[in-house]
Design an enzyme around this catalytic site. Structure first.
Site, short mmCIF file in Angstrom:
data_model
loop_
_atom_site.label_atom_id
_atom_site.label_comp_id
_atom_site.label_asym_id
_atom_site.label_seq_id
_atom_site.Cartn_x
_atom_site.Cartn_y
_atom_site.Cartn_z
N ASP A 27 51.64 40.20 33.75
CA ASP A 27 50.25 40.62 33.67
C ASP A 27 49.86 41.19 35.05
O ASP A 27 50.59 41.00 36.03
CB ASP A 27 49.42 39.37 33.34
CG ASP A 27 47.94 39.59 33.49
OD1 ASP A 27 47.44 40.57 32.94
OD2 ASP A 27 47.29 38.78 34.19
N ASP A 29 46.00 41.75 36.44
CA ASP A 29 44.78 41.19 37.05
C ASP A 29 44.84 39.67 37.13
O ASP A 29 45.07 38.98 36.14
CB ASP A 29 43.54 41.58 36.24
CG ASP A 29 43.26 43.07 36.33
OD1 ASP A 29 43.03 43.55 37.44
OD2 ASP A 29 43.31 43.74 35.28
P1 TMP Z 1 44.78 41.81 32.77
O1 TMP Z 1 45.33 41.81 31.39
O2 TMP Z 1 45.51 42.77 33.66
O3 TMP Z 1 44.67 40.45 33.35
O4 TMP Z 1 43.29 42.43 32.69
C1 TMP Z 1 42.28 41.91 31.93
C2 TMP Z 1 41.20 41.26 32.73
O5 TMP Z 1 40.12 42.15 32.98
C3 TMP Z 1 40.63 40.11 31.93
O6 TMP Z 1 40.90 38.90 32.55
C4 TMP Z 1 39.15 40.39 31.88
C5 TMP Z 1 38.89 41.44 32.90
N1 TMP Z 1 37.79 42.38 32.58
C6 TMP Z 1 36.84 42.59 33.56
O7 TMP Z 1 36.90 41.99 34.64
N2 TMP Z 1 35.82 43.48 33.31
C7 TMP Z 1 35.70 44.15 32.14
O8 TMP Z 1 34.77 44.95 31.95
C8 TMP Z 1 36.70 43.92 31.13
C9 TMP Z 1 36.61 44.65 29.82
C10 TMP Z 1 37.73 43.03 31.42
MG MG Z 2 45.14 38.56 33.94
#
Ligand code: TMP
Ligand code: MG
Length: 275
Positions: A27, A29
Site C-alpha cells: 500500500d 498512504d
Molecule cells: P492508500 O490505499 O494508498 O492507503 O490510500 C487511501 C487513503 O487515502 C485512505 O486511508 C483514505 C485516504 N483518503 C484521504 O485522505 N482523503 C480523501 O479524500 C480520500 C478519498 C481518501
Molecule cells: Mg494506506
C-alpha cells in the site's frame, strides 16, 4: 506477532527460495508514507492536494468535512468491510468531484508535492534501494492519487524501474487541466482482483510466488489476491491509529503488526536477512 513460529517458517522459506521468486506488494498512504511527524499528522496523497494552494478555501473546507466524516468509518473496528464499502465509494466519489471543480493543472503537481508536508517512512531509501538492487518487483497498490504518489517517489529519488503502481490516476485535457479520474475507482476496501482485471501485472510475474505484503488497513490484505500459485506470504501491518481498539483484529489478520512505528526498519531487517 500472534504466531511467531509461522513468521519464522515463512521468513526461512523466503530466504531459502531466493530473490528470483520474491515480489513485494505494498500500500502507499500511511504504509510507505509516514502517518505522523512531531505529533502532527502527515498527509495522504489526497490530502497533499486538499491542503495545497490550488484548492479554494471553500473546497478545502468541504474536503476536510468529508475526511472528518468518513475517516472514522474507514478505521472503525466495529463495522464490517461489506458495511463500509458503499460508504468508501461515496467518500471517494465526493472527494474526486470536489477536486474536479478546482481545475487542477498537471504542471502544478510537482510544486504541490514539493510544498506539502508528506514524508516517506524512515528507512524508505534503504527499502526502495534494496529492492531495486536485487531486481525485486515492487507493486504499489494504492487507493490514493497515482500522479501525486508517483511524484512523491520521484522527488525522493526512489521511483526505480522495478516499481509498478496501480492507483487512481488523473486524466487531464489538452490544456493540462484535470477533467476526470480514470476508472476503475480504487478505495480502501476494493483493493483486489476486481480492479486489476485489465492489467496483466500479476500474470507477468507468475514465477514470483513468494510475497511480502505491506499495508496499514485491513483492506490491504486482499492486494495479493490476483497472484497465481502463491507459495509463501508474509504480511506486515502498520497499526498507526486507534491502536488499542484495533490491536486484536490486526493481530488476527497480519503476521506481523507494527504499532505506531514510523520506520521501515523491521521490513528492511527482514529483507536484509532474506536477500
Ligand atoms: P492508500 O490505499 O494508498 O492507503 O490510500 C487511501 C487513503 O487515502 C485512505 O486511508 C483514505 C485516504 N483518503 C484521504 O485522505 N482523503 C480523501 O479524500 C480520500 C478519498 C481518501
Ligand atoms: Mg494506506
Amino acid at each position: 506477532m500472534k504466531n511467531p513460529e509461522h513468521v519464522q517458517r515463512v521468513i526461512s522459506a523466503l530466504r531459502k527460495e531466493g530473490t528470483d521468486k520474491l515480489q513485494v506488494i505494498s500500500d502507499f498512504d500511511m504504509t510507505l508514507s509516514r502517518f505522523g511527524f512531531n505529533g502532527r499528522r502527515c498527509p495522504t496523497s489526497h490530502n497533499i492536494l486538499d491542503n495545497s494552494r490550488v484548492i479554494s478555501e471553500e473546497g478545502r473546507k468541504k474536503l476536510k468535512d468529508l475526511l472528518q466524516y468518513y475517516y472514522p468509518i474507514e478505521i472503525d473496528p466495529n463495522q464490517t468491510m461489506e458495511e463500509k464499502r458503499p460508504l468508501m465509494v461515496e467518500w471517494w466519489t465526493k472527494a474526486h468531484n470536489l477536486l474536479l471543480e478546482q481545475k487542477i493543472l498537471k504542471s502544478d503537481i510537482a510544486k504541490i508535492v514539493r510544498e506539502s508536508e508528506v514524508m516517506l517512512r524512515d528507512g524508505a531509501n534503504t527499502f526502495f534501494d534494496q529492492l531495486h538492487q536485487h531486481n525485486i518487483p515492487l507493486f504499489i497498490f494504492s487507493a490514493g492519487v497515482g500522479d501525486v504518489l508517483e511524484e512523491v517517489l520521484r522527488q525522493a529519488e526512489v521511483f526505480h524501474p522495478n516499481i509498478n503502481v496501480v492507483a487512481n490516476y488523473m486524466d487531464f485535457d489538452d490544456k493540462g487541466v484535470l477533467r476526470r479520474f480514470k476508472e476503475p475507482l480504487i478505495h480502501t476496501y476494493n483493493k483486489n482482483n476486481t480492479v486489476l482485471e485489465k492489467t496483466e501485472h500479476f500474470q507477468l510475474l507468475s514465477s514470483r510466488t513468494n510475497i511480502i505484503l505491506l499495508g496499514d488497513s485491513l483492506g490491504d490484505l486482499s492486494m495479493a489476491d490476483g497472484v497465481p500459485n502463491v507459495e509463501n506470504v508474509l504480511t506486515v501491518g502498520f497499526l498507526n491509529d486507534k491502536v488499542d481498539e484495533r490491536r486484536g483484529k490486526y493481530r488476527d489478520a497480519y503476521d506481523i503488526v507494527l504499532e505506531k512505528d514510523e520506520t521501515l526498519d523491521v521490513v528492511n531487517g527482514i529483507l536484509c536477512y532474506i536477500l
